[in-house]
Design a protein around this motif. Structure first.
Motif, PDB file in Angstrom:
ATOM      1  N   CYS A  93       0.842  -1.205   0.000  1.00  0.00           N
ATOM      2  CA  CYS A  93       0.000   0.000   0.000  1.00  0.00           C
ATOM      3  C   CYS A  93       0.872   1.248   0.000  1.00  0.00           C
ATOM      4  N   LEU A  97       1.499   0.109  -5.009  1.00  0.00           N
ATOM      5  CA  LEU A  97       1.093  -1.029  -5.846  1.00  0.00           C
ATOM      6  C   LEU A  97      -0.332  -1.456  -5.532  1.00  0.00           C
ATOM      7  N   LEU A  98      -0.784  -1.160  -4.330  1.00  0.00           N
ATOM      8  CA  LEU A  98      -2.177  -1.419  -3.960  1.00  0.00           C
ATOM      9  C   LEU A  98      -2.769  -0.130  -3.392  1.00  0.00           C
ATOM     10  N   ARG A 162     -12.229  -7.312  -6.907  1.00  0.00           N
ATOM     11  CA  ARG A 162     -10.831  -7.278  -6.460  1.00  0.00           C
ATOM     12  C   ARG A 162     -10.683  -7.530  -4.969  1.00  0.00           C
ATOM     13  N   ASN A 192      -4.548  -5.870  -7.065  1.00  0.00           N
ATOM     14  CA  ASN A 192      -4.484  -4.652  -7.869  1.00  0.00           C
ATOM     15  C   ASN A 192      -5.351  -4.831  -9.122  1.00  0.00           C
ATOM     16  N   GLU A 193      -5.404  -3.789  -9.919  1.00  0.00           N
ATOM     17  CA  GLU A 193      -6.267  -3.804 -11.095  1.00  0.00           C
ATOM     18  C   GLU A 193      -5.869  -4.928 -12.066  1.00  0.00           C
TER      19      GLU A 193
END
Lengths: 234, 90
Positions: A93, A97-98, A162, A192-193
């Protein structure tokens, strides 16, 4: 396949992660030190739990500036699978990345005991060996696991499937008393996406042997191996 | 270049649950301070740095906050800059 476990100063679950990987068929685990700058061509990366850099400033805030994290961020952006567990989730986080952040537990207490988490999606490289709705028994051990994100981010996580794990009761219902830290939407883990980066507070590496009281964590490592050996584009 | 004392106050964003502040509030309440309506716990970072002028010192501190000192998801920051008086030796 080779999977790297990153050790930061203050990591304390790196050896547990190493062992969990070693117990997984087809995996050769390797340690990487925070000062390394190269992942050495591994197939996946694990960021373990602990108290990297003493949790100074904010949990994960200093670790994300470690030399190795530049390589991890590049690896993740190229689609390589990355799992952050507990402190590893906090590092993910902090490194962007998140989305979101992990706040102090609502109770203000460090919570350390086995909890139940419900598998919310199997379409990730980390959960294909589970069933949607399956309830796992996996330990937590954290003081700052209270997942927080702005409403629009939570809506996106919900809408894009997600949210990977939610805290639940043993029969899979989302009672408030089953939420050990006050996390928004009972969130215990998200991707993540691009779905190749997973962050979770519970410790699957502590649930891989009968002796530990649960083997429910095995599926996560097996899913990852399956994903990698299937030659799926990461 | 001049020397500056820069104070950065990092506080939980308004509306965000601050369990630490709540615990302190309850503790104050148990000491008899019933009128305390809210407590927020943040942190203070005291920096000593060199910069061309006070605006440059502030800009540097703001950049530090965005990159590291504060988490934009959960925290706000406030910056105070004071020039350090240098006493010339006679």
């Amino acid at each position: 396949m080779r999977i790297a476990v990153i050790t930061f100063p203050g990591s304390n679950c790196d050896h547990d992660c190493y062992r969990a990987l070693k117990l997984t068929d087809g995996v050769t685990p390797e340690f990487r030190w925070h000062r390394d700058t190269d992942l050495g061509g591994v197939d996946a990366v694990l960021l373990p739990g602990g108290f990297s850099y003493g949790d100074y400033l904010r949990a994960g805030a200093i670790a994300r500036l470690s030399p190795i994290m530049e390589a991890v961020v590049d690896f993740a952006r190229d689609g390589g699978p990355v799992v952050g567990i507990c402190n590893g989730f906090q590092v993910l986080c902090e490194s962007g990345l998140l989305p979101g952040a992990l706040l102090r537990n609502e109770s203000l207490r460090f919570q350390s005991y086995p909890v139940h988490i419900r598998v919310e999606t199997t379409s990730t490289p980390f959960t294909s060996h589970y069933r949607k709705g399956q309830v796992l028994r996996i330990p937590i051990a954290h003081g700052e696991g209270n997942y927080h994100a702005p409403p629009e981010v939570l809506a996106e996580l919900e809408g894009d499937d997600r949210i990977v794990f939610r805290y639940s009761t043993g029969d899979g219902s989302l009672a408030p008393e089953a939420n050990p830290n006050g996390s928004a939407h009972h969130i215990a883990g998200i991707v993540n996406e691009a779905r190749n980066v997973l962050g979770m507070m519970p410790h699957p590496e502590r649930a891989v042997e009968e002796l530990l009281g649960s083997t429910d964590g095995r599926g996560l490592f097996q899913s990852l191996v399956h994903h990698l050996s299937a030659g799926a584009t990461p | 270049m001049s020397r500056f004392n820069v104070e950065v106050r990092v506080t939980p964003r308004p509306g965000l649950l601050d369990p630490q502040g709540k615990a302190v509030q309850h503790a104050l309440d148990s000491l008899g301070y019933a009128g305390v309506e809210s407590v927020r716990v943040g942190k203070l970072l005291a920096l000593e740095l060199e910069a061309d002028d006070s605006a440059a010192a502030r800009a540097m501190a703001e950049e530090m906050c965005r990159k590291l000192l504060a988490n934009p998801v959960t925290e706000d920051f406030r910056i105070q800059v004071a020039e350090v008086d240098v006493v010339e030796a006679e």
